[in-house]
Design an enzyme around this catalytic site. Structure first.
Site, PDB file in Angstrom:
ATOM      1  N   ASN A 168      39.844  43.949  36.145  1.00 21.54           N
ATOM      2  CA  ASN A 168      40.158  42.876  35.180  1.00 21.54           C
ATOM      3  C   ASN A 168      40.776  43.247  33.927  1.00 21.54           C
ATOM      4  O   ASN A 168      40.226  43.960  33.129  1.00 21.54           O
ATOM      5  CB  ASN A 168      38.904  42.104  35.221  1.00 21.54           C
ATOM      6  CG  ASN A 168      39.116  40.855  34.271  1.00 21.54           C
ATOM      7  OD1 ASN A 168      40.255  40.473  33.597  1.00 21.54           O
ATOM      8  ND2 ASN A 168      38.045  39.840  34.220  1.00 21.54           N
ATOM      9  N   HIS A 186      44.456  35.092  37.813  1.00 20.10           N
ATOM     10  CA  HIS A 186      43.614  36.056  37.264  1.00 20.10           C
ATOM     11  C   HIS A 186      42.972  36.963  38.084  1.00 20.10           C
ATOM     12  O   HIS A 186      42.162  36.539  38.870  1.00 20.10           O
ATOM     13  CB  HIS A 186      42.839  35.479  36.055  1.00 20.10           C
ATOM     14  CG  HIS A 186      41.913  36.425  35.305  1.00 20.10           C
ATOM     15  ND1 HIS A 186      42.413  37.407  34.905  1.00 20.10           N
ATOM     16  CD2 HIS A 186      40.632  36.091  34.953  1.00 20.10           C
ATOM     17  CE1 HIS A 186      41.594  37.908  34.158  1.00 20.10           C
ATOM     18  NE2 HIS A 186      40.377  37.189  34.567  1.00 20.10           N
ATOM     19  N   CYS A 200      40.914  35.954  28.721  1.00 22.03           N
ATOM     20  CA  CYS A 200      41.248  36.023  30.008  1.00 22.03           C
ATOM     21  C   CYS A 200      42.515  34.972  30.338  1.00 22.03           C
ATOM     22  O   CYS A 200      43.546  35.178  31.349  1.00 22.03           O
ATOM     23  CB  CYS A 200      40.734  36.183  31.090  1.00 22.03           C
ATOM     24  SG  CYS A 200      39.640  37.471  31.134  1.00 22.03           S
TER      25      CYS A 200
END
Ligand code: UT7
Length: 337
Positions: A289, A259, A118
Site C-alpha cells: 500500500n 487504491h 490514501c
C-alpha cells in the site's frame, strides 16, 4: 453547475518507486510472520522502501518530471502545484513548495500540500478540477508521494506488512478541445470514525505548563479489522454511485484502478462491478500500500505492462485515514503515459 465548469484534460502521468525491495521473507527477521500468512491475507509479496537519505521528495520529483515530459508541457506552464502525502517527509517547507523549487516552476506559482491520506490523489484531482473549471488556474501539477516506511512501526506485524513507498504525478490542464476527461468525481469523509487509522505527531507542551497524558509516536496505529470492514461496506457501493453519475454503465467503463490496500478489498469492488480480472488493475503484490501514490502507480505501470490500453475510460477509487474516500470516472487519452 458542473456543466458550467471548464473542461479538464489529463495531460501526463508518471510514477517512481524506490529500488530497495523488502520481501515478506525479509520481514520474518523482524517478527514472527510468514510469506503465506501475509500473501493470503493481503495479496502482498513485497514492497519498496526508501533507504539512506532518500525520501518522498526524491520519489515525487522523479514522478513529476516524468509526468511533465509526457504532458509535453514545461515547468513554466504550471500555474499551481498540489502535493498529496499521507505524512510528508517534512511539514514545512511543504512537499509542494520543495518540488516547485526543484522542478524550476516559476517562484510566484502557488504550491500547497493537501492531506487526505490514501484518498489524496482523488481529493487533489477534485480541487484541481475546481480551480481549472472556474478558470482560476490553467495547468496544475498534482504529486502524490509517500515514504510510509518512515512512519511505520516496524515492531507491529499488523501494520508494517502492508505499507510501501512510492510516488505518482499527474499534470492536468484546461482542455482546449472542449473534451472533459473527468466524467464524474466525488470525495467524502467521516471524521467520527477517524480513530481507525492514526498517526499522532510527537511533541511536548511548553515546559512551564502541565504535560499531556500521552505523547504521539509519529507512527501508524491502525485497527486493521475495522478498516477492512469500513472499506468493503462503503467503497463498492460508492464506486457504483460514481459510475452512475458519469452517465456510463459499469460495462462501458474499461478499467477499475483502485487504491491498492488489500487484494481482498480490491476483489470486493471487482465483484460488485462484476468485472473480469483483465479489467481490474492490481499491483499490490509488488508494492504493498503506497497510500496516495497507489492509484497513479497502478495506472502508469498498467499501461507500461500492456494491461491498460489508452484511449479508454477508467474508474479510480481511493479510501484511507480520516476516514476519507473518493472515486472518479476518467478518460485516459493516448500518449499520457
Ligand atoms: O489505506 C487503508 C490502509 N489499511 C487497510 O487497508 C487495512 C485493512 N485491513 C487488513 O488488511 C487486515 O485487517 C490485516 C491484513 C491488516 C490483518 O488481517 P486480519 O485478518 O484482520 O488479521 P487480525 O489482525 O485479526 O489478526 C488475526 C491473527 C491474530 O492472532 P490471534 O489473535 O488470532 O491469535 C494476529 O495476532 O493473526 C495474527 N497476526 C499475524 N500473524 C502472522 C497479525 N499480523 C500477523 C502477521 N503474521 N503479520
Amino acid at each position: 453547475m458542473t456543466d458550467k465548469l471548464r473542461p479538464l484534460k489529463i495531460a501526463g502521468l508518471g510514477y517512481c518507486v524506490p529500488e530497495t525491495v523488502i520481501t515478506n521473507d525479509d520481514l520474518t527477521k523482524l517478527y514472527e510472520t510468514s510469506d503465506e500468512w501475509i500473501y493470503t491475507r493481503t495479496g502482498i509479496k513485497e514492497r519498496r522502501v526508501v533507504s539512506g537519505n532518500e525520501t518522498a521528495i526524491d520519489l515525487g520529483l522523479d514522478a513529476a518530471q516524468k509526468a511533465l515530459a509526457k504532458s509535453g508541457l514545461k515547468p513554466e506552464d504550471i500555474d499551481c502545484v498540489i502535493s498529496a502525502a499521507s505524512v510528508p517527509p517534512q511539514l514545512y517547507p511543504t512537499l509542494a513548495c520543495t518540488l516547485q523549487d526543484k522542478l524550476g516552476i516559476p517562484n510566484q506559482v502557488p504550491a500547497f500540500d493537501l492531506t487526505a491520506a490514501c484518498t489524496g490523489l482523488i481529493y487533489a484531482l477534485q480541487v484541481a478540477r475546481g480551480f481549472i473549471g472556474a478558470g482560476i488556474y490553467k495547468t496544475i501539477l498534482i504529486v502524490a508521494s509517500d515514504n510510509n516506511s518512515k512512519i511505520t512501526n516496524w515492531e507491529d506485524r499488523g501494520t508494517s506488512i502492508l505499507f510501501g513507498d512510492g510516488a505518482g504525478a499527474m499534470v492536468v490542464t484546461e482542455a482546449e478541445d472542449g473534451i472533459d476527461d473527468i466524467l464524474s468525481i466525488q470525495i467524502s469523509a467521516d471524521g467520527s470514525i477517524g480513530q481507525m487509522i492514526q498517526t499522532n505527531m510527537p511533541g511536548q507542551c511548553c515546559p512551564l505548563v502541565e504535560q499531556a497524558d500521552e505523547v504521539g509516536t509519529g507512527k501508524i496505529i491502525m485497527n486493521g479489522k475495522d478498516v477492512y470492514k469500513f472499506a468493503v461496506t462503503t467503497v463498492p457501493a460508492y464506486v457504483e454511485d460514481c459510475i452512475k453519475k458519469s452517465g456510463l454503465t459499469s460495462e462501458e467503463i474499461d478499467y477499475l484502478i483502485p487504491h491498492q490496500a488489500n487484494q481482498r478489498i480490491i476483489e470486493s469492488i471487482q465483484n460488485r462491478l462484476k468485472y473480469t480480472d483483465d479489467k481490474v488493475i492490481s499491483n499490490i503484490k509488488y508494492y504493498g500500500n503506497t497510500s496516495a501514490a497507489s492509484i497513479p502507480i497502478a495506472l502508469v505501470e498498467g499501461v507500461e505492462q500492456g494491461k491498460i490500453k489508452l484511449g479508454s475510460t477508467a474508474v479510480l477509487c481511493g479510501f484511507g485515514a480520516g476516514m476519507t474516500w473518493g472515486a472518479a470516472v476518467v478518460r485516459l487519452r493516448k500518449g499520457i503515459c
